[in-house]
Design a protein around this motif. Structure first.
Motif, PDB file in Angstrom:
ATOM      1  N   ALA A   1       0.831  -1.207   0.000  1.00  0.00           N
ATOM      2  CA  ALA A   1       0.000   0.000   0.000  1.00  0.00           C
ATOM      3  C   ALA A   1       0.861   1.251   0.000  1.00  0.00           C
ATOM      4  O   ALA A   1       0.570   2.218  -0.709  1.00  0.00           O
ATOM      5  N   TYR A   2       1.941   1.249   0.789  1.00  0.00           N
ATOM      6  CA  TYR A   2       2.836   2.409   0.813  1.00  0.00           C
ATOM      7  C   TYR A   2       3.388   2.692  -0.579  1.00  0.00           C
ATOM      8  O   TYR A   2       3.546   3.848  -0.978  1.00  0.00           O
ATOM      9  N   GLN A   3       3.692   1.632  -1.325  1.00  0.00           N
ATOM     10  CA  GLN A   3       4.238   1.808  -2.666  1.00  0.00           C
ATOM     11  C   GLN A   3       3.187   2.326  -3.645  1.00  0.00           C
ATOM     12  O   GLN A   3       3.504   3.064  -4.580  1.00  0.00           O
ATOM     13  N   LEU A   4       1.942   1.949  -3.428  1.00  0.00           N
ATOM     14  CA  LEU A   4       0.873   2.304  -4.361  1.00  0.00           C
ATOM     15  C   LEU A   4       0.241   3.660  -4.067  1.00  0.00           C
ATOM     16  O   LEU A   4      -0.405   4.237  -4.933  1.00  0.00           O
ATOM     17  N   CYS A   5       0.401   4.164  -2.832  1.00  0.00           N
ATOM     18  CA  CYS A   5      -0.256   5.417  -2.444  1.00  0.00           C
ATOM     19  C   CYS A   5       0.135   6.562  -3.376  1.00  0.00           C
ATOM     20  O   CYS A   5       1.319   6.797  -3.622  1.00  0.00           O
ATOM     21  N   ARG A   6      -0.858   7.290  -3.818  1.00  0.00           N
ATOM     22  CA  ARG A   6      -0.625   8.407  -4.739  1.00  0.00           C
ATOM     23  C   ARG A   6      -0.131   9.648  -4.024  1.00  0.00           C
ATOM     24  O   ARG A   6       0.674  10.404  -4.565  1.00  0.00           O
ATOM     25  N   TYR A   7      -0.599   9.873  -2.792  1.00  0.00           N
ATOM     26  CA  TYR A   7      -0.303  11.122  -2.103  1.00  0.00           C
ATOM     27  C   TYR A   7       0.250  10.876  -0.704  1.00  0.00           C
ATOM     28  O   TYR A   7       0.010   9.831  -0.086  1.00  0.00           O
ATOM     29  N   ASP A   8       0.941  11.871  -0.181  1.00  0.00           N
ATOM     30  CA  ASP A   8       1.526  11.764   1.156  1.00  0.00           C
ATOM     31  C   ASP A   8       0.459  11.562   2.223  1.00  0.00           C
ATOM     32  O   ASP A   8       0.676  10.837   3.197  1.00  0.00           O
TER      33      ASP A   8
END
Length: 216
Positions: free
Chosen positions: A163-170
């Motif tokens: 999920a951390y890798q896929l997240c679009r925004y901070d």
């Protein structure tokens, strides 16, 4: 810490058997010029086979649900407009059902509160065109076979690391971090706040993060 079981908030429907996503902004809530939005990080916990009541120390036992958007390879968590005939928790539940096709139990203690700005208005100090968003944790208890925005939002269960890798925004990574803190998976770095909404009065609380960039 309190929670709320989502029981299918009211939505537009053309027949008793068809549930449609809400459209338009006629009922949209605003705080001055900020559009108010609500969303959640849907999650589930894989129980240890030896002890069904134990979360365990393996971070992989927790999975989060992310949704795709057209023409993008990264993914997001469900969120959308908070309307004037619902509280913020109902809005978050509705968006999860509309965009991800899931229902569950939502934790009333927010994971965080962010200001979202479009890329075109990022350099502007005006709140026009920006959103204030509140994100909650939702433990999924039901996955629907079909949902209102299935044509534009696919869904996918992933590990926290993925999920951390896929997240679009901070802001998404910050919300995910806040969720994992609740399971004592990572060192706590801050406290969450609970929102209240009485008689239609919107009460602002301490911001966990401010200025995160996202498209509203």
């Amino acid at each position: 810490m309190s929670s709320l079981v989502c029981e299918g908030p009211a939505m537009s429907s053309s027949s008793p058997d068809e549930v449609l996503a809400r459209k338009g902004r006629l009922k949209q809530r605003y705080d001055n010029e900020y559009r108010l939005v609500a969303g959640c990080v849907p999650y589930r916990v894989k129980k240890d086979e030896g002890n069904p009541c134990s979360l365990g120390d393996d971070r992989g036992q927790v999975e989060v649900l992310m949704i795709s958007t057209p023409n993008r390879t990264d993914m997001v968590f469900p969120k959308g407009g908070w309307e004037d005939d619902e509280d913020v928790y109902q809005a978050a539940c509705r968006e999860a059902m509309e965009e991800a096709g899931v229902k569950g139990t939502i934790d009333r203690t927010t994971l965080g509160h962010w200001v979202f700005k479009s890329k075109s208005s990022q350099q502007s100090s005006s709140p026009r065109g920006a959103c204030k968003g509140y994100i909650f944790a939702m433990e999924v208890i039901e996955e629907l076979e079909s949902w209102p925005e299935q044509a534009t939002h696919g869904r996918r269960w992933v590990s926290p690391g993925e999920a951390y890798q896929l997240c679009r925004y901070d802001w998404m990574r910050e919300a995910l971090t806040a969720l994992l803190e609740r399971f004592s998976m990572i060192e706590a770095v801050g406290s969450a706040q609970e929102l209240t909404d009485q008689n239609g009065v919107y009460m602002m609380l301490q911001t966990t993060s401010d200025g995160a960039v996202a498209l509203c």
